[in-house]
Design an enzyme around this catalytic site. Structure first.
Site, mmCIF file in Angstrom:
data_model
loop_
_atom_site.group_PDB
_atom_site.id
_atom_site.type_symbol
_atom_site.label_atom_id
_atom_site.label_comp_id
_atom_site.label_asym_id
_atom_site.label_seq_id
_atom_site.Cartn_x
_atom_site.Cartn_y
_atom_site.Cartn_z
ATOM 1 N N SER A 108 10.828 -3.739 11.891
ATOM 2 C CA SER A 108 11.319 -2.401 11.571
ATOM 3 C C SER A 108 10.803 -1.866 10.243
ATOM 4 O O SER A 108 10.699 -0.653 10.081
ATOM 5 C CB SER A 108 12.851 -2.401 11.574
ATOM 6 O OG SER A 108 13.364 -3.404 10.727
ATOM 7 N N HIS A 149 12.462 -0.820 18.006
ATOM 8 C CA HIS A 149 11.394 0.131 17.654
ATOM 9 C C HIS A 149 10.247 0.108 18.652
ATOM 10 O O HIS A 149 9.180 0.660 18.378
ATOM 11 C CB HIS A 149 10.871 -0.166 16.247
ATOM 12 C CG HIS A 149 11.922 -0.004 15.199
ATOM 13 N ND1 HIS A 149 12.254 1.208 14.655
ATOM 14 C CD2 HIS A 149 12.765 -0.913 14.641
ATOM 15 C CE1 HIS A 149 13.234 1.044 13.780
ATOM 16 N NE2 HIS A 149 13.564 -0.237 13.750
ATOM 17 N N LYS A 167 17.123 5.024 18.835
ATOM 18 C CA LYS A 167 15.866 5.364 18.157
ATOM 19 C C LYS A 167 15.022 6.266 19.066
ATOM 20 O O LYS A 167 15.369 7.417 19.245
ATOM 21 C CB LYS A 167 15.195 4.093 17.671
ATOM 22 C CG LYS A 167 16.001 3.603 16.450
ATOM 23 C CD LYS A 167 15.825 2.221 15.991
ATOM 24 C CE LYS A 167 16.862 1.960 14.893
ATOM 25 N NZ LYS A 167 16.994 0.563 14.558
HETATM 26 C C1 LIG Z 1 18.218 -0.175 14.192
HETATM 27 C C2 LIG Z 1 18.047 -1.565 14.612
HETATM 28 C C3 LIG Z 1 19.103 -2.253 15.218
HETATM 29 C C4 LIG Z 1 20.491 -1.691 15.308
HETATM 30 O O1 LIG Z 1 20.587 -0.744 16.319
HETATM 31 P P1 LIG Z 1 21.748 0.359 16.237
HETATM 32 O O2 LIG Z 1 21.841 0.876 17.630
HETATM 33 O O3 LIG Z 1 21.307 1.364 15.240
HETATM 34 O O4 LIG Z 1 22.989 -0.356 15.801
HETATM 35 C C5 LIG Z 1 18.850 -3.528 15.689
HETATM 36 N N1 LIG Z 1 17.639 -4.092 15.553
HETATM 37 C C6 LIG Z 1 16.621 -3.468 14.962
HETATM 38 C C7 LIG Z 1 15.296 -4.153 14.848
HETATM 39 C C8 LIG Z 1 16.786 -2.181 14.457
HETATM 40 O O5 LIG Z 1 15.785 -1.571 13.845
#
Ligand SMILES: *Cc1c(COP(=O)(O)O)cnc(C)c1O
Length: 395
Positions: free
Chosen positions: A181, A209, A239
């Site tokens: 990320s 991602h 995302k």
């Molecule tokens: C954002 C993210 C999460 C968490 O997801 P949410 O739905 O925002 O709680 C988990 N793993 C990774 C790699 C992330 O970037």
């Protein structure tokens, strides 16, 4: 209560001294725009890689579900919160990921906190990439298993740990992000899948991602075109999908076990129906248009080519600045030019690697991407001598 407030104040003061205190900035957000303190900015800090949070079809689906089904889901999915939309959503996720089944959670963070302890316990072994997302590592810790952290993307060390420790534990999980990320690079999922197979370990990739933007939209498991052997494909709907919620795509029996044993599934309220409806509409767009899904990486490539950085593997491009003060100064300079590029500091990234994290969206105009690239190149060049800059940024 005095000691409580004193504790909080002392902690905050220490963060402030290290340039590590964080502040919430009120942000009114469009697909690629953000308004802060009245100033319009073009945002390169959102994970809304396809602009789907503002797509007319996605918004219409959410609005209709809201009007028809109300705001909240009322209970855990195992009680009365299992709206019929969830079945549609899980079928679409499973189809996109070429899995038998899927299980949707309240968020990605909740998914990881629930899945890992449902699959591994105190006698088991967990190997985790050092740059795995905080919630994957939190799930590992919560499981009570023996956790060994391997150097980022270091297959030799994974093999070494398996050879030395695998035999002493009944079960073994290997945890990694599919797309990292804060660095934007990919995990070697094909090779990890092979290693996991050799040692009867279970590979779980967090594709937060990757879904929507890698492998024609199917995610990092499909980055090479073929499907890597990843029996546990986890991710988020918050995302590129533009909505909210988390998921696991897996075999039917694993998904069913998780519905029974993941505590963040059992004891937490189901997603609001409108969030599920929005995710369904977004998945339809992704499934029908792989070329659109490739746009964020194309924009990232425009940027890296112009600045002189290595080619991107995802829509995330790190520009490593080192000290947190430098990253904050670079971010402030870009804000004066109308760009929102948030500085990322420890503990989100390792000490000494504070950075600008630039995230690209299909909705960005090419001209804005190139304008940002020129400003970033100027800032980096002014900040330290050119040759050192290149290698620091490429780390
Ligand atoms: C954002 C993210 C999460 C968490 O997801 P949410 O739905 O925002 O709680 C988990 N793993 C990774 C790699 C992330 O970037």
């Amino acid at each position: 209560m005095d000691s409580l407030d004193a504790f909080a104040r002392a902690k905050l003061a220490r963060l402030e001294q290290g340039a590590l205190r964080r502040y919430l900035a009120e942000t009114e957000r469009g697909a690629t725009t953000a308004r802060r303190d009245g100033a319009p900015l073009i945002s390169f800090s959102c994970n809304d890689y396809l602009g789907l949070s503002h797509h007319p079809e996605v918004k219409a689906a959410a609005a209709e579900a809201l009007a028809r089904h109300g705001v909240g889901s009322g209970a855990s999915r195992l009680v009365t919160g299992n709206h019929p939309l969830f079945r549609v959503l899980e079928e679409k996720l499973a189809a996109l990921k070429d899995a038998e089944d899927a299980c949707v959670f309240g968020s990605g963070y909740l998914a990881n906190l629930g899945i890992v302890p449902a699959l591994a316990g105190p006698n088991d072994l967990i190997l985790a990439d050092a740059l795995s997302h905080a919630c994957l590592l939190a799930g590992a810790k919560l499981s009570g298993a023996k956790v060994m952290v391997f150097r980022h993307n270091d297959l030799d060390q994974v093999a070494e740990f398996l050879a030395a420790h695998r035999a002493r534990h009944p079960r073994c999980l290997i945890l990694t992000d599919g797309v990292f990320s804060m660095d934007g690079d990919l995990a070697p999922l094909v090779e990890l899948g092979t290693l996991a197979g050799q040692w009867d370990a279970w590979l779980m990739a967090d594709d937060a991602h990757g879904i929507g933007v890698i492998g024609g939209g199917r995610g990092s498991t499909f980055a090479t075109g073929a499907k890597a052997d990843v029996p546990l494909q986890m991710g988020t709907l918050s995302k590129a999908i533009g909505s909210y919620g988390g998921y696991l795509c897996a075999s039917r029996s694993v998904a069913e076990l998780v519905r029974n044993r993941a505590r963040t599934f059992v004891y937490s309220t189901g997603l609001p129906p409108a969030s599920a409806a929005a995710a369904i509409a977004a998945l339809d767009i992704i499934a029908r248009d792989p070329r659109f899904c490739a746009e964020p990486v194309r924009k990232a490539r425009l940027f890296t080519d112009r600045v002189g950085l290595p080619a991107p593997q995802s829509p995330i491009v790190p520009v490593v600045m080192g000290a947190p003060e430098r990253a904050l100064a670079a971010s402030a300079a870009l804000a004066r030019d109308g760009f929102l590029v948030t500085a990322i500091r420890p503990p989100t990234v390792p000490q000494g690697t504070a950075r600008l994290r630039v995230a690209f969206s299909a909705a960005h105009a090419d001209a804005d991407v190139l304008r940002l690239a020129d400003r970033v190149a100027d800032i980096v060049a002014a900040d330290c001598p050119a040759p050192a800059t290149r290698s620091a940024a490429a780390e």
